[in-house]
Motif scaffolding. Sequence first.
Motif, PDB file in Angstrom:
ATOM      1  N   LEU A  64      48.533  47.452  42.978  1.00  0.00           N
ATOM      2  CA  LEU A  64      49.622  48.315  42.525  1.00  0.00           C
ATOM      3  C   LEU A  64      49.109  49.442  41.635  1.00  0.00           C
ATOM      4  O   LEU A  64      49.633  50.565  41.677  1.00  0.00           O
ATOM      5  CB  LEU A  64      50.664  47.484  41.769  1.00  0.00           C
ATOM      6  CG  LEU A  64      51.530  46.564  42.631  1.00  0.00           C
ATOM      7  CD1 LEU A  64      52.255  45.554  41.769  1.00  0.00           C
ATOM      8  CD2 LEU A  64      52.516  47.373  43.457  1.00  0.00           C
ATOM      9  N   ASP A  65      48.092  49.155  40.821  1.00  0.00           N
ATOM     10  CA  ASP A  65      47.522  50.193  39.963  1.00  0.00           C
ATOM     11  C   ASP A  65      46.925  51.336  40.778  1.00  0.00           C
ATOM     12  O   ASP A  65      46.827  52.472  40.307  1.00  0.00           O
ATOM     13  CB  ASP A  65      46.434  49.600  39.062  1.00  0.00           C
ATOM     14  CG  ASP A  65      47.023  48.848  37.879  1.00  0.00           C
ATOM     15  OD1 ASP A  65      48.179  49.140  37.510  1.00  0.00           O
ATOM     16  OD2 ASP A  65      46.334  47.976  37.323  1.00  0.00           O
ATOM     17  N   ARG A  66      46.485  51.014  42.010  1.00  0.00           N
ATOM     18  CA  ARG A  66      45.889  52.041  42.884  1.00  0.00           C
ATOM     19  C   ARG A  66      46.613  52.053  44.228  1.00  0.00           C
ATOM     20  O   ARG A  66      45.996  52.001  45.285  1.00  0.00           O
ATOM     21  CB  ARG A  66      44.397  51.779  43.065  1.00  0.00           C
ATOM     22  CG  ARG A  66      43.593  52.089  41.818  1.00  0.00           C
ATOM     23  CD  ARG A  66      42.106  51.915  42.044  1.00  0.00           C
ATOM     24  NE  ARG A  66      41.674  50.552  41.774  1.00  0.00           N
ATOM     25  CZ  ARG A  66      40.415  50.133  41.892  1.00  0.00           C
ATOM     26  NH1 ARG A  66      39.474  50.970  42.289  1.00  0.00           N
ATOM     27  NH2 ARG A  66      40.097  48.888  41.626  1.00  0.00           N
ATOM     28  N   ALA A  67      47.945  52.102  44.160  1.00  0.00           N
ATOM     29  CA  ALA A  67      48.753  52.084  45.376  1.00  0.00           C
ATOM     30  C   ALA A  67      48.368  53.231  46.298  1.00  0.00           C
ATOM     31  O   ALA A  67      48.082  54.340  45.854  1.00  0.00           O
ATOM     32  CB  ALA A  67      50.235  52.178  45.018  1.00  0.00           C
ATOM     33  N   ARG A  68      48.337  52.917  47.596  1.00  0.00           N
ATOM     34  CA  ARG A  68      47.974  53.852  48.662  1.00  0.00           C
ATOM     35  C   ARG A  68      46.546  54.380  48.513  1.00  0.00           C
ATOM     36  O   ARG A  68      46.221  55.448  49.019  1.00  0.00           O
ATOM     37  CB  ARG A  68      48.993  54.982  48.759  1.00  0.00           C
ATOM     38  CG  ARG A  68      50.323  54.463  49.320  1.00  0.00           C
ATOM     39  CD  ARG A  68      51.331  55.542  49.590  1.00  0.00           C
ATOM     40  NE  ARG A  68      52.412  54.990  50.404  1.00  0.00           N
ATOM     41  CZ  ARG A  68      53.677  55.365  50.293  1.00  0.00           C
ATOM     42  NH1 ARG A  68      54.033  56.279  49.421  1.00  0.00           N
ATOM     43  NH2 ARG A  68      54.597  54.822  51.068  1.00  0.00           N
ATOM     44  N   GLN A  69      45.727  53.610  47.779  1.00  0.00           N
ATOM     45  CA  GLN A  69      44.283  53.839  47.736  1.00  0.00           C
ATOM     46  C   GLN A  69      43.601  52.542  48.150  1.00  0.00           C
ATOM     47  O   GLN A  69      44.096  51.450  47.850  1.00  0.00           O
ATOM     48  CB  GLN A  69      43.810  54.210  46.332  1.00  0.00           C
ATOM     49  CG  GLN A  69      44.448  55.455  45.751  1.00  0.00           C
ATOM     50  CD  GLN A  69      43.955  55.700  44.341  1.00  0.00           C
ATOM     51  OE1 GLN A  69      42.785  55.538  44.023  1.00  0.00           O
ATOM     52  NE2 GLN A  69      44.873  56.076  43.468  1.00  0.00           N
ATOM     53  N   VAL A  70      42.468  52.653  48.828  1.00  0.00           N
ATOM     54  CA  VAL A  70      41.740  51.453  49.221  1.00  0.00           C
ATOM     55  C   VAL A  70      41.003  50.909  48.002  1.00  0.00           C
ATOM     56  O   VAL A  70      40.207  51.612  47.382  1.00  0.00           O
ATOM     57  CB  VAL A  70      40.743  51.755  50.356  1.00  0.00           C
ATOM     58  CG1 VAL A  70      39.968  50.486  50.719  1.00  0.00           C
ATOM     59  CG2 VAL A  70      41.478  52.289  51.582  1.00  0.00           C
ATOM     60  N   VAL A  71      41.302  49.663  47.650  1.00  0.00           N
ATOM     61  CA  VAL A  71      40.640  49.003  46.526  1.00  0.00           C
ATOM     62  C   VAL A  71      39.473  48.196  47.087  1.00  0.00           C
ATOM     63  O   VAL A  71      39.678  47.289  47.899  1.00  0.00           O
ATOM     64  CB  VAL A  71      41.607  48.072  45.774  1.00  0.00           C
ATOM     65  CG1 VAL A  71      40.887  47.382  44.611  1.00  0.00           C
ATOM     66  CG2 VAL A  71      42.816  48.850  45.268  1.00  0.00           C
ATOM     67  N   PRO A  72      38.236  48.516  46.699  1.00  0.00           N
ATOM     68  CA  PRO A  72      37.077  47.793  47.238  1.00  0.00           C
ATOM     69  C   PRO A  72      37.140  46.302  46.956  1.00  0.00           C
ATOM     70  O   PRO A  72      37.624  45.882  45.899  1.00  0.00           O
ATOM     71  CB  PRO A  72      35.886  48.439  46.508  1.00  0.00           C
ATOM     72  CG  PRO A  72      36.386  49.782  46.071  1.00  0.00           C
ATOM     73  CD  PRO A  72      37.845  49.584  45.765  1.00  0.00           C
ATOM     74  N   ARG A  73      36.653  45.508  47.896  1.00  0.00           N
ATOM     75  CA  ARG A  73      36.627  44.060  47.704  1.00  0.00           C
ATOM     76  C   ARG A  73      35.846  43.698  46.454  1.00  0.00           C
ATOM     77  O   ARG A  73      36.168  42.730  45.768  1.00  0.00           O
ATOM     78  CB  ARG A  73      35.993  43.370  48.924  1.00  0.00           C
ATOM     79  CG  ARG A  73      36.891  43.373  50.135  1.00  0.00           C
ATOM     80  CD  ARG A  73      36.202  42.810  51.362  1.00  0.00           C
ATOM     81  NE  ARG A  73      36.225  41.347  51.369  1.00  0.00           N
ATOM     82  CZ  ARG A  73      35.156  40.583  51.225  1.00  0.00           C
ATOM     83  NH1 ARG A  73      33.968  41.133  51.003  1.00  0.00           N
ATOM     84  NH2 ARG A  73      35.248  39.261  51.282  1.00  0.00           N
ATOM     85  N   GLU A  74      34.794  44.476  46.160  1.00  0.00           N
ATOM     86  CA  GLU A  74      33.975  44.185  44.977  1.00  0.00           C
ATOM     87  C   GLU A  74      34.808  44.253  43.704  1.00  0.00           C
ATOM     88  O   GLU A  74      34.587  43.480  42.769  1.00  0.00           O
ATOM     89  CB  GLU A  74      32.801  45.159  44.885  1.00  0.00           C
ATOM     90  CG  GLU A  74      31.733  44.965  45.950  1.00  0.00           C
ATOM     91  CD  GLU A  74      32.134  45.505  47.312  1.00  0.00           C
ATOM     92  OE1 GLU A  74      33.164  46.212  47.390  1.00  0.00           O
ATOM     93  OE2 GLU A  74      31.438  45.225  48.299  1.00  0.00           O
ATOM     94  N   ASP A  75      35.771  45.178  43.657  1.00  0.00           N
ATOM     95  CA  ASP A  75      36.622  45.290  42.471  1.00  0.00           C
ATOM     96  C   ASP A  75      37.527  44.072  42.335  1.00  0.00           C
ATOM     97  O   ASP A  75      37.797  43.602  41.221  1.00  0.00           O
ATOM     98  CB  ASP A  75      37.477  46.562  42.547  1.00  0.00           C
ATOM     99  CG  ASP A  75      36.657  47.826  42.356  1.00  0.00           C
ATOM    100  OD1 ASP A  75      35.423  47.716  42.227  1.00  0.00           O
ATOM    101  OD2 ASP A  75      37.251  48.913  42.345  1.00  0.00           O
TER     102      ASP A  75
END
Length: 216
Positions: free
Chosen positions: A151-162
């Motif tokens: 939700l903090d980075r909605a409509r952005q790909v959040v890397p699995r590493e994060d």
Amino acid sequence: MTAYLSENGHLVHEAGDVPTARKILAERAIQVAVLDVNLPGEDGLSLCRTLAGGDGPAILMLTAQGDPIDRILGLELGADDYVVKPIMPRELLARVKALLRRRPAGMAVRKTSIYRFADFRLDLAARQLRAPNGAILLLTRSELAILGALLDRARQVVPREDLIALLRSDEADEMGRAVDLHISRLRRKIQDQTDRELIRTYRGVGYMLDAGVIGE
């Protein structure tokens, strides 16, 4: 373990069974719970399941069971870390300190603690996800942390590493599988309440929440 952690500056409350642990947890503000799986009577996994569904301490599972499936089960029930005995006291201390460092940053340090998206309402402080029909969806601590990051980075790909970093900082392959499991369970809970595909997978990269988000 109690003596070693106490000697290194931690206030430790020891319990030999689950009823004693529940009494301590009800009376004290416990930040980290180190749970042995093999307790007399009700086992540590049962207590882990209960704690993960509420605003409780970070959970470190400690067990003689070394099978990777047992580790995944503990993590799936909401544990933040999982180690196999025998463990050196110094390593245990390091893991407790790591949980204490990560826990405040995991969900609390945000611009908002309430999110609205696709007619859902997530209240991180209350640990509640309300569906469009008003139903309350029960999420584990790990599921809440992952959904908050998406939700903090909605409509952005959040890397699995994060997302792996929200669970633990080492054993990346195993934690990667745990993240995939948490995502699968989270997606299933949300998809049961809507026709939209809200959590999208980008193979080899990460995950994205495909919805507009409003913070309160």
